[in-house]
Design an enzyme around this catalytic site. Structure first.
Site, PDB file in Angstrom:
ATOM      1  N   SER A 181       0.798  -1.223   0.000  1.00  0.00           N
ATOM      2  CA  SER A 181       0.000   0.000   0.000  1.00  0.00           C
ATOM      3  C   SER A 181       0.837   1.282   0.000  1.00  0.00           C
ATOM      4  O   SER A 181       0.339   2.328  -0.387  1.00  0.00           O
ATOM      5  CB  SER A 181      -0.955   0.003   1.188  1.00  0.00           C
ATOM      6  OG  SER A 181      -0.252  -0.170   2.394  1.00  0.00           O
ATOM      7  N   HIS A 209      -5.469  -3.483  -2.349  1.00  0.00           N
ATOM      8  CA  HIS A 209      -5.166  -2.551  -3.444  1.00  0.00           C
ATOM      9  C   HIS A 209      -5.080  -3.238  -4.804  1.00  0.00           C
ATOM     10  O   HIS A 209      -4.673  -2.614  -5.786  1.00  0.00           O
ATOM     11  CB  HIS A 209      -3.866  -1.791  -3.157  1.00  0.00           C
ATOM     12  CG  HIS A 209      -4.010  -0.794  -2.055  1.00  0.00           C
ATOM     13  ND1 HIS A 209      -4.536   0.462  -2.246  1.00  0.00           N
ATOM     14  CD2 HIS A 209      -3.733  -0.881  -0.725  1.00  0.00           C
ATOM     15  CE1 HIS A 209      -4.552   1.121  -1.103  1.00  0.00           C
ATOM     16  NE2 HIS A 209      -4.068   0.323  -0.160  1.00  0.00           N
ATOM     17  N   LYS A 240     -11.980   0.603  -1.036  1.00  0.00           N
ATOM     18  CA  LYS A 240     -11.046   1.288  -1.938  1.00  0.00           C
ATOM     19  C   LYS A 240     -11.661   1.309  -3.342  1.00  0.00           C
ATOM     20  O   LYS A 240     -12.542   2.121  -3.598  1.00  0.00           O
ATOM     21  CB  LYS A 240      -9.678   0.632  -1.869  1.00  0.00           C
ATOM     22  CG  LYS A 240      -9.127   0.678  -0.430  1.00  0.00           C
ATOM     23  CD  LYS A 240      -7.716   0.256  -0.323  1.00  0.00           C
ATOM     24  CE  LYS A 240      -7.280   0.012   1.126  1.00  0.00           C
ATOM     25  NZ  LYS A 240      -7.304   1.198   1.978  1.00  0.00           N
TER      26      LYS A 240
HETATM   27  C1  LIG Z   1      -3.177  -3.685   2.426  1.00  0.00           C
HETATM   28  C2  LIG Z   1      -4.347  -3.211   3.210  1.00  0.00           C
HETATM   29  N1  LIG Z   1      -5.058  -4.087   3.916  1.00  0.00           N
HETATM   30  C3  LIG Z   1      -6.129  -3.716   4.637  1.00  0.00           C
HETATM   31  C4  LIG Z   1      -6.528  -2.391   4.682  1.00  0.00           C
HETATM   32  C5  LIG Z   1      -7.703  -2.014   5.516  1.00  0.00           C
HETATM   33  O1  LIG Z   1      -8.838  -1.830   4.731  1.00  0.00           O
HETATM   34  P1  LIG Z   1     -10.059  -0.993   5.294  1.00  0.00           P
HETATM   35  O2  LIG Z   1      -9.743   0.442   5.099  1.00  0.00           O
HETATM   36  O3  LIG Z   1     -11.225  -1.482   4.510  1.00  0.00           O
HETATM   37  O4  LIG Z   1     -10.173  -1.344   6.743  1.00  0.00           O
HETATM   38  C6  LIG Z   1      -5.837  -1.448   3.946  1.00  0.00           C
HETATM   39  C7  LIG Z   1      -6.276  -0.032   3.959  1.00  0.00           C
HETATM   40  O5  LIG Z   1      -5.727   0.856   4.464  1.00  0.00           O
HETATM   41  C8  LIG Z   1      -4.713  -1.850   3.204  1.00  0.00           C
HETATM   42  O6  LIG Z   1      -4.006  -0.961   2.507  1.00  0.00           O
END
Ligand SMILES: Cc1ncc(COP(=O)(O)O)c(C=O)c1O
Length: 393
Positions: A181, A209, A240
């Site tokens: 990310s 992502h 996202k």
């Molecule tokens: C790789 C990854 N996993 C999980 C999440 C968490 O997702 P959410 O914002 O739906 O809780 C994110 C978001 O920031 C992320 O980038």
């Protein structure tokens, strides 16, 4: 006399001094290419709204209809009285879209990771985790009480070395972000799957992502590498590219059913509201019909990144629409972000602890909502501010 809360002033002062204080800007408009931030209209280069679904007419209408049909709140956790027909419909649709037997949805991607890792691993197990994995993987691993062994970022050979010493563990679980990310690079999933199979390890990939970005019409990283049936569990987010909020796990029916029995966010936290669930359904339906938005996202990504590289910016290891503009020093990255904002561009700086101390950056997120002229404007401003701050020479 020192008080019991003195640590707060000290630690806040230290964060301020290092340029690491989190200071969220406030948005007063719908999501889109241009948004109102702190009273100013700016080009939005930091949302995860990859496909423009966050303010899409079709999704909004479906949300409105769901409110009329089901009201606004789920009124319970899903295991007691909170599971709606809409949740089941979304899970079936997501399973078809991703080509898996079953999916289970959650309140967020963060919750999905807590549920998956908390269910599948216990104190007798070992979790092998890429050193740059997302915080929700780290926290899910802690929740499981399994021993965690970090392997070198995207390095299947190091993973193999680390797995070699773990034959005594009850279960070996390998977990990686699909798209990282903060760097935008893609995990070498085919090699990770191969190495894991040599040691009979489960493979989990967090595709937060990759969903809506990689694979056919955004079907994700497993589809991108044609690894259907070879990855045990895909974990994802509906917050996202899908533009709404929520999380999902996807895989074999028995595995998903097991997480429904054990996953604590499923059992102990209320369900996603009807409006959000219905909007997610609409997003999947749009992607089932056409990959056009995903193609637009990638065309924008290529255009912007080529322009930035020509200007002389260092974009790290990015292979996706996540575009880190590497700066190094957190204070300089903060100054860059503030100057961009003055010039009409919203692009946040990211520093420690989200990334390593000397790896501060501006993280640019591209979207299908950007027009060519938006991107040309961004390139012009980045170039000008980059020279002003002597980041470009
Ligand atoms: C790789 C990854 N996993 C999980 C999440 C968490 O997702 P959410 O914002 O739906 O809780 C994110 C978001 O920031 C992320 O980038």
């Amino acid at each position: 006399m020192s008080g019991k809360l003195d640590f707060i002033q000290q630690e806040m002062a230290a964060l301020r001094e290092q340029g690491l204080l989190v200071q969220p800007r406030v948005i007063d408009s719908p999501q889109g290419a241009w948004i109102a931030v702190d009273g100013k209209k700016v080009l939005n280069l930091c949302s995860n709204n990859y496909l423009g679904f966050a303010n899409h007419d079709v999704l909004k209408r479906r949300s409105q209809k769901a409110i009329e049909a089901f009201g606004v709140g789920p009124a319970a956790v899903r295991s007691i009285a909170g599971t709606l027909t809409l949740h089941r419909e979304l899970e079936a649709k997501l399973a078809r879209f991703k080509g898996v037997e079953a999916t289970l949805t959650f309140q967020s991607g963060f919750c999905a990771n807590l549920a998956a890792l908390g269910s599948l691993a216990g104190p007798e197990d070992v979790i092998l985790s890429d050193e740059l994995n997302h915080a929700s993987i780290i926290d899910g691993s802690r929740l499981s009480r399994a021993r965690v062994v970090r392997y070198t970022h995207c390095d299947p050979q190091d993973l193999r070395e680390k797995l070699r010493g773990e034959s005594q563990a009850r279960r070996r679980i390998v977990v990686t972000d699909g798209v990282f990310s903060m760097d935008g690079d893609i995990a070498p999933l085919p090699e990770i799957v191969k190495v894991s199979s040599e040691f009979d390890a489960l493979v989990l990939v967090d595709d937060a992502h990759g969903e809506g970005v990689l694979g056919r019409a955004g079907r994700g990283i497993v589809d991108h590498f044609e690894l259907h049936g070879k990855v045990d569990l895909e974990i994802g987010t509906l917050s996202k590219a899908f533009g709404v909020v929520g999380g999902v796990v996807a895989g074999r029916r028995d595995l998903v059913d097991y997480i429904q029995q054990k996953g604590r966010p499923f059992l102990f936290s209320s369900a996603v509201p009807p409006a959000d669930t219905a909007a997610c359904l609409a997003a999947v339906e749009i992607l089932e019909k056409s990959g056009e938005l995903v193609e637009r996202l990638w065309a924008n990504t290529r255009r912007f990144k080529e322009g930035m590289r020509n200007l002389g910016f260092d974009l790290g290891r990015s292979e996706t629409p996540i575009t880190p503009v590497m700066i190094g020093d957190a204070k300089l990255a903060g100054a860059f972000s503030r100057k961009l904002f003055e010039e009409g561009i919203f692009a946040m700086s990211i520093g420690y602890p989200t990334v390593a101390r000397d790896k501060a950056r501006i993280r640019v997120m591209l979207s299908a909502t950007h027009s060519d002229s938006d991107l040309d404007f961004a390139l012009e401003v980045f170039g000008r501010v980059g020279r002003e701050l002597a980041i470009l020479h």
